[in-house]
Design a protein around this motif. Sequence first.
Motif, PDB file in Angstrom:
ATOM      1  N   TYR A  10       0.786  -1.229   0.000  1.00  0.00           N
ATOM      2  CA  TYR A  10       0.000   0.000   0.000  1.00  0.00           C
ATOM      3  C   TYR A  10       0.824   1.287   0.000  1.00  0.00           C
ATOM      4  O   TYR A  10       0.372   2.310  -0.492  1.00  0.00           O
ATOM      5  CB  TYR A  10      -0.962   0.007   1.192  1.00  0.00           C
ATOM      6  CG  TYR A  10      -2.000  -1.066   1.061  1.00  0.00           C
ATOM      7  CD1 TYR A  10      -3.031  -0.956   0.125  1.00  0.00           C
ATOM      8  CD2 TYR A  10      -1.946  -2.210   1.843  1.00  0.00           C
ATOM      9  CE1 TYR A  10      -3.972  -1.959  -0.017  1.00  0.00           C
ATOM     10  CE2 TYR A  10      -2.892  -3.213   1.712  1.00  0.00           C
ATOM     11  CZ  TYR A  10      -3.899  -3.078   0.779  1.00  0.00           C
ATOM     12  OH  TYR A  10      -4.841  -4.070   0.631  1.00  0.00           O
ATOM     13  N   ASN A  13       5.229   2.846  -4.613  1.00  0.00           N
ATOM     14  CA  ASN A  13       4.711   3.187  -5.929  1.00  0.00           C
ATOM     15  C   ASN A  13       5.227   2.238  -7.005  1.00  0.00           C
ATOM     16  O   ASN A  13       5.131   2.524  -8.195  1.00  0.00           O
ATOM     17  CB  ASN A  13       5.046   4.642  -6.287  1.00  0.00           C
ATOM     18  CG  ASN A  13       6.517   4.844  -6.566  1.00  0.00           C
ATOM     19  OD1 ASN A  13       7.361   4.048  -6.153  1.00  0.00           O
ATOM     20  ND2 ASN A  13       6.836   5.906  -7.263  1.00  0.00           N
ATOM     21  N   LYS A  71      -6.860   4.646 -14.042  1.00  0.00           N
ATOM     22  CA  LYS A  71      -7.180   5.448 -12.862  1.00  0.00           C
ATOM     23  C   LYS A  71      -5.995   6.313 -12.458  1.00  0.00           C
ATOM     24  O   LYS A  71      -6.157   7.417 -11.967  1.00  0.00           O
ATOM     25  CB  LYS A  71      -7.549   4.547 -11.682  1.00  0.00           C
ATOM     26  CG  LYS A  71      -8.857   3.832 -11.838  1.00  0.00           C
ATOM     27  CD  LYS A  71      -9.108   2.971 -10.610  1.00  0.00           C
ATOM     28  CE  LYS A  71     -10.389   2.187 -10.754  1.00  0.00           C
ATOM     29  NZ  LYS A  71     -10.615   1.297  -9.613  1.00  0.00           N
ATOM     30  N   ARG A  72      -4.829   5.770 -12.642  1.00  0.00           N
ATOM     31  CA  ARG A  72      -3.580   6.480 -12.376  1.00  0.00           C
ATOM     32  C   ARG A  72      -2.647   6.256 -13.552  1.00  0.00           C
ATOM     33  O   ARG A  72      -2.773   5.276 -14.286  1.00  0.00           O
ATOM     34  CB  ARG A  72      -2.909   5.942 -11.118  1.00  0.00           C
ATOM     35  CG  ARG A  72      -3.743   6.069  -9.885  1.00  0.00           C
ATOM     36  CD  ARG A  72      -2.901   5.754  -8.715  1.00  0.00           C
ATOM     37  NE  ARG A  72      -2.802   6.997  -7.949  1.00  0.00           N
ATOM     38  CZ  ARG A  72      -2.559   7.019  -6.666  1.00  0.00           C
ATOM     39  NH1 ARG A  72      -2.346   5.911  -6.019  1.00  0.00           N
ATOM     40  NH2 ARG A  72      -2.507   8.158  -6.019  1.00  0.00           N
ATOM     41  N   ALA A  74       0.859   5.149 -15.045  1.00  0.00           N
ATOM     42  CA  ALA A  74       1.895   4.202 -14.624  1.00  0.00           C
ATOM     43  C   ALA A  74       2.811   3.888 -15.801  1.00  0.00           C
ATOM     44  O   ALA A  74       2.435   4.023 -16.962  1.00  0.00           O
ATOM     45  CB  ALA A  74       1.256   2.917 -14.102  1.00  0.00           C
ATOM     46  N   THR A  96       3.998   3.596 -10.582  1.00  0.00           N
ATOM     47  CA  THR A  96       3.017   4.667 -10.739  1.00  0.00           C
ATOM     48  C   THR A  96       3.718   6.019 -10.664  1.00  0.00           C
ATOM     49  O   THR A  96       4.767   6.163 -10.047  1.00  0.00           O
ATOM     50  CB  THR A  96       1.914   4.604  -9.669  1.00  0.00           C
ATOM     51  OG1 THR A  96       2.525   4.615  -8.395  1.00  0.00           O
ATOM     52  CG2 THR A  96       1.066   3.367  -9.835  1.00  0.00           C
ATOM     53  N   ASP A 102       0.984   4.506  -3.820  1.00  0.00           N
ATOM     54  CA  ASP A 102      -0.186   4.407  -4.704  1.00  0.00           C
ATOM     55  C   ASP A 102      -1.356   3.632  -4.102  1.00  0.00           C
ATOM     56  O   ASP A 102      -2.297   3.292  -4.800  1.00  0.00           O
ATOM     57  CB  ASP A 102       0.215   3.813  -6.044  1.00  0.00           C
ATOM     58  CG  ASP A 102       0.739   2.385  -5.960  1.00  0.00           C
ATOM     59  OD1 ASP A 102       0.589   1.748  -4.899  1.00  0.00           O
ATOM     60  OD2 ASP A 102       1.299   1.904  -6.953  1.00  0.00           O
ATOM     61  N   PHE A 105      -2.305   0.372  -5.994  1.00  0.00           N
ATOM     62  CA  PHE A 105      -2.679   0.371  -7.407  1.00  0.00           C
ATOM     63  C   PHE A 105      -1.733  -0.494  -8.244  1.00  0.00           C
ATOM     64  O   PHE A 105      -2.181  -1.335  -9.020  1.00  0.00           O
ATOM     65  CB  PHE A 105      -2.712   1.802  -7.967  1.00  0.00           C
ATOM     66  CG  PHE A 105      -3.002   1.851  -9.439  1.00  0.00           C
ATOM     67  CD1 PHE A 105      -4.296   1.713  -9.904  1.00  0.00           C
ATOM     68  CD2 PHE A 105      -1.979   2.012 -10.363  1.00  0.00           C
ATOM     69  CE1 PHE A 105      -4.568   1.738 -11.265  1.00  0.00           C
ATOM     70  CE2 PHE A 105      -2.242   2.037 -11.717  1.00  0.00           C
ATOM     71  CZ  PHE A 105      -3.541   1.901 -12.172  1.00  0.00           C
ATOM     72  N   SER A 106      -0.424  -0.284  -8.098  1.00  0.00           N
ATOM     73  CA  SER A 106       0.530  -1.054  -8.908  1.00  0.00           C
ATOM     74  C   SER A 106       0.457  -2.541  -8.566  1.00  0.00           C
ATOM     75  O   SER A 106       0.557  -3.393  -9.449  1.00  0.00           O
ATOM     76  CB  SER A 106       1.954  -0.526  -8.729  1.00  0.00           C
ATOM     77  OG  SER A 106       2.355  -0.593  -7.374  1.00  0.00           O
ATOM     78  N   ASN A 108      -2.198  -4.182  -7.553  1.00  0.00           N
ATOM     79  CA  ASN A 108      -3.450  -4.740  -8.073  1.00  0.00           C
ATOM     80  C   ASN A 108      -3.537  -4.734  -9.595  1.00  0.00           C
ATOM     81  O   ASN A 108      -4.328  -5.489 -10.166  1.00  0.00           O
ATOM     82  CB  ASN A 108      -4.643  -3.973  -7.493  1.00  0.00           C
ATOM     83  CG  ASN A 108      -4.763  -4.176  -5.998  1.00  0.00           C
ATOM     84  OD1 ASN A 108      -4.447  -5.240  -5.474  1.00  0.00           O
ATOM     85  ND2 ASN A 108      -5.191  -3.139  -5.297  1.00  0.00           N
ATOM     86  N   LEU A 109      -2.745  -3.899 -10.253  1.00  0.00           N
ATOM     87  CA  LEU A 109      -2.785  -3.833 -11.714  1.00  0.00           C
ATOM     88  C   LEU A 109      -2.206  -5.097 -12.344  1.00  0.00           C
ATOM     89  O   LEU A 109      -2.738  -5.596 -13.345  1.00  0.00           O
ATOM     90  CB  LEU A 109      -2.028  -2.607 -12.215  1.00  0.00           C
ATOM     91  CG  LEU A 109      -1.970  -2.419 -13.722  1.00  0.00           C
ATOM     92  CD1 LEU A 109      -3.380  -2.274 -14.310  1.00  0.00           C
ATOM     93  CD2 LEU A 109      -1.116  -1.206 -14.074  1.00  0.00           C
ATOM     94  N   LYS A 112      -4.613  -7.980 -12.867  1.00  0.00           N
ATOM     95  CA  LYS A 112      -5.579  -7.631 -13.920  1.00  0.00           C
ATOM     96  C   LYS A 112      -4.961  -7.833 -15.297  1.00  0.00           C
ATOM     97  O   LYS A 112      -5.622  -8.337 -16.219  1.00  0.00           O
ATOM     98  CB  LYS A 112      -6.045  -6.176 -13.760  1.00  0.00           C
ATOM     99  CG  LYS A 112      -6.931  -5.963 -12.562  1.00  0.00           C
ATOM    100  CD  LYS A 112      -7.320  -4.501 -12.430  1.00  0.00           C
ATOM    101  CE  LYS A 112      -8.068  -4.281 -11.133  1.00  0.00           C
ATOM    102  NZ  LYS A 112      -8.311  -2.872 -10.846  1.00  0.00           N
TER     103      LYS A 112
END
Length: 130
Positions: A10, A13, A71-72, A74, A96, A102, A105-106, A108-109, A112
Amino acid sequence: MGFKETWNKYFNNHSESTEKHWDPKLRTHYFKTTKDKGMDTVAQYFKGKPGCDVIATSSEHGEVTINYKGKRKAFVIATVIMVRPYKTAIDFSVTTEGSLFDLGFSHNLIPKLYDDLKKEMTLLDMQNNA
Protein backbone atom coordinates in the motif's frame (compact mmCIF):
# COMPACT_ATOMS: atom_id res chain seq x y z
CA MET A 1 0.84 -11.33 4.70
CA GLY A 2 3.10 -9.74 7.30
CA PHE A 3 3.64 -6.12 8.22
CA LYS A 4 6.44 -5.62 5.68
CA GLU A 5 4.33 -7.03 2.83
CA THR A 6 1.30 -4.94 3.82
CA TRP A 7 3.45 -1.81 4.02
CA ASN A 8 5.05 -2.48 0.62
CA LYS A 9 1.70 -3.25 -1.00
CA TYR A 10 0.00 0.00 0.00
CA PHE A 11 2.82 2.46 0.69
CA ASN A 12 4.99 2.00 -2.35
CA ASN A 13 4.71 3.19 -5.93
CA HIS A 14 6.31 0.12 -7.53
CA SER A 15 5.38 -3.56 -7.82
CA GLU A 16 6.66 -6.38 -9.96
CA SER A 17 5.99 -10.02 -10.50
CA THR A 18 8.74 -12.49 -9.69
CA GLU A 19 9.32 -16.23 -9.59
CA LYS A 20 8.90 -16.56 -5.82
CA HIS A 21 6.73 -13.59 -4.86
CA TRP A 22 4.98 -13.72 -1.45
CA ASP A 23 1.66 -12.95 -3.19
CA PRO A 24 0.66 -15.87 -5.48
CA LYS A 25 -1.09 -13.42 -7.84
CA LEU A 26 2.26 -11.72 -8.50
CA ARG A 27 4.24 -14.84 -9.28
CA THR A 28 5.62 -15.27 -12.79
CA HIS A 29 3.01 -16.64 -15.18
CA TYR A 30 3.96 -19.15 -17.87
CA PHE A 31 2.13 -19.40 -21.17
CA LYS A 32 2.11 -22.03 -23.90
CA THR A 33 3.64 -19.92 -26.65
CA THR A 34 6.94 -18.90 -28.19
CA LYS A 35 8.82 -15.74 -27.27
CA ASP A 36 7.97 -14.01 -30.57
CA LYS A 37 4.26 -14.82 -30.36
CA GLY A 38 4.25 -13.81 -26.69
CA MET A 39 5.89 -10.47 -27.52
CA ASP A 40 3.39 -9.88 -30.33
CA THR A 41 0.42 -10.78 -28.12
CA VAL A 42 1.55 -8.49 -25.30
CA ALA A 43 2.27 -5.60 -27.68
CA GLN A 44 -1.06 -6.01 -29.50
CA TYR A 45 -2.93 -6.26 -26.19
CA PHE A 46 -1.57 -2.91 -25.02
CA LYS A 47 -1.97 -1.27 -28.44
CA GLY A 48 -5.66 -2.20 -28.37
CA LYS A 49 -6.22 -1.13 -24.76
CA PRO A 50 -7.58 2.42 -24.42
CA GLY A 51 -5.24 4.74 -22.57
CA CYS A 52 -2.13 2.68 -23.24
CA ASP A 53 0.76 3.79 -25.41
CA VAL A 54 3.40 1.25 -26.39
CA ILE A 55 6.63 3.23 -26.21
CA ALA A 56 9.07 0.55 -27.33
CA THR A 57 9.48 -3.13 -28.01
CA SER A 58 12.80 -4.92 -27.86
CA SER A 59 12.76 -8.47 -29.16
CA GLU A 60 16.40 -8.93 -28.29
CA HIS A 61 15.74 -8.06 -24.62
CA GLY A 62 12.22 -9.49 -24.57
CA GLU A 63 10.65 -6.27 -23.30
CA VAL A 64 7.60 -4.19 -24.12
CA THR A 65 7.50 -0.72 -22.54
CA ILE A 66 4.13 0.96 -22.00
CA ASN A 67 2.71 4.23 -20.68
CA TYR A 68 -0.49 3.22 -18.90
CA LYS A 69 -3.22 5.81 -18.35
CA GLY A 70 -6.06 4.35 -16.31
CA LYS A 71 -7.18 5.45 -12.86
CA ARG A 72 -3.58 6.48 -12.38
CA LYS A 73 -0.67 6.97 -14.74
CA ALA A 74 1.89 4.20 -14.62
CA PHE A 75 4.99 3.03 -16.43
CA VAL A 76 4.77 -0.69 -17.26
CA ILE A 77 7.50 -3.01 -18.49
CA ALA A 78 6.44 -6.46 -19.68
CA THR A 79 9.28 -8.98 -19.90
CA VAL A 80 8.85 -12.05 -22.10
CA ILE A 81 11.34 -14.92 -21.77
CA MET A 82 11.10 -18.32 -23.43
CA VAL A 83 12.16 -20.91 -20.85
CA ARG A 84 11.87 -23.86 -23.23
CA PRO A 85 9.88 -24.55 -26.40
CA TYR A 86 6.27 -23.48 -25.86
CA LYS A 87 6.89 -22.41 -22.26
CA THR A 88 7.25 -18.66 -22.05
CA ALA A 89 7.46 -16.62 -18.84
CA ILE A 90 5.86 -13.17 -18.66
CA ASP A 91 6.61 -10.74 -15.84
CA PHE A 92 5.43 -7.20 -15.22
CA SER A 93 7.06 -4.24 -13.52
CA VAL A 94 4.69 -1.35 -12.71
CA THR A 95 5.71 2.06 -11.36
CA THR A 96 3.02 4.67 -10.74
CA GLU A 97 3.66 8.33 -11.35
CA GLY A 98 2.98 11.30 -9.18
CA SER A 99 3.35 10.31 -5.54
CA LEU A 100 5.42 8.35 -3.07
CA PHE A 101 2.77 5.67 -2.67
CA ASP A 102 -0.19 4.41 -4.70
CA LEU A 103 -2.36 2.64 -2.10
CA GLY A 104 -1.95 -0.73 -3.82
CA PHE A 105 -2.68 0.37 -7.41
CA SER A 106 0.53 -1.05 -8.91
CA HIS A 107 0.14 -4.24 -6.86
CA ASN A 108 -3.45 -4.74 -8.07
CA LEU A 109 -2.79 -3.83 -11.71
CA ILE A 110 -0.50 -6.82 -12.36
CA PRO A 111 -3.14 -9.54 -11.66
CA LYS A 112 -5.58 -7.63 -13.92
CA LEU A 113 -3.02 -7.66 -16.73
CA TYR A 114 -2.41 -11.38 -16.22
CA ASP A 115 -6.17 -12.07 -16.28
CA ASP A 116 -6.46 -10.26 -19.62
CA LEU A 117 -3.48 -12.15 -21.09
CA LYS A 118 -5.06 -15.46 -20.03
CA LYS A 119 -7.83 -14.66 -22.52
CA GLU A 120 -5.25 -14.25 -25.30
CA MET A 121 -2.87 -17.13 -24.55
CA THR A 122 -2.99 -20.55 -22.86
CA LEU A 123 -1.77 -20.41 -19.26
CA LEU A 124 0.36 -23.36 -18.21
CA ASP A 125 -0.39 -25.02 -14.88
CA MET A 126 1.19 -22.87 -12.15
CA GLN A 127 1.95 -25.94 -9.98
CA ASN A 128 4.30 -27.44 -12.58
CA ASN A 129 6.50 -24.41 -13.09
CA ALA A 130 9.21 -25.25 -10.58
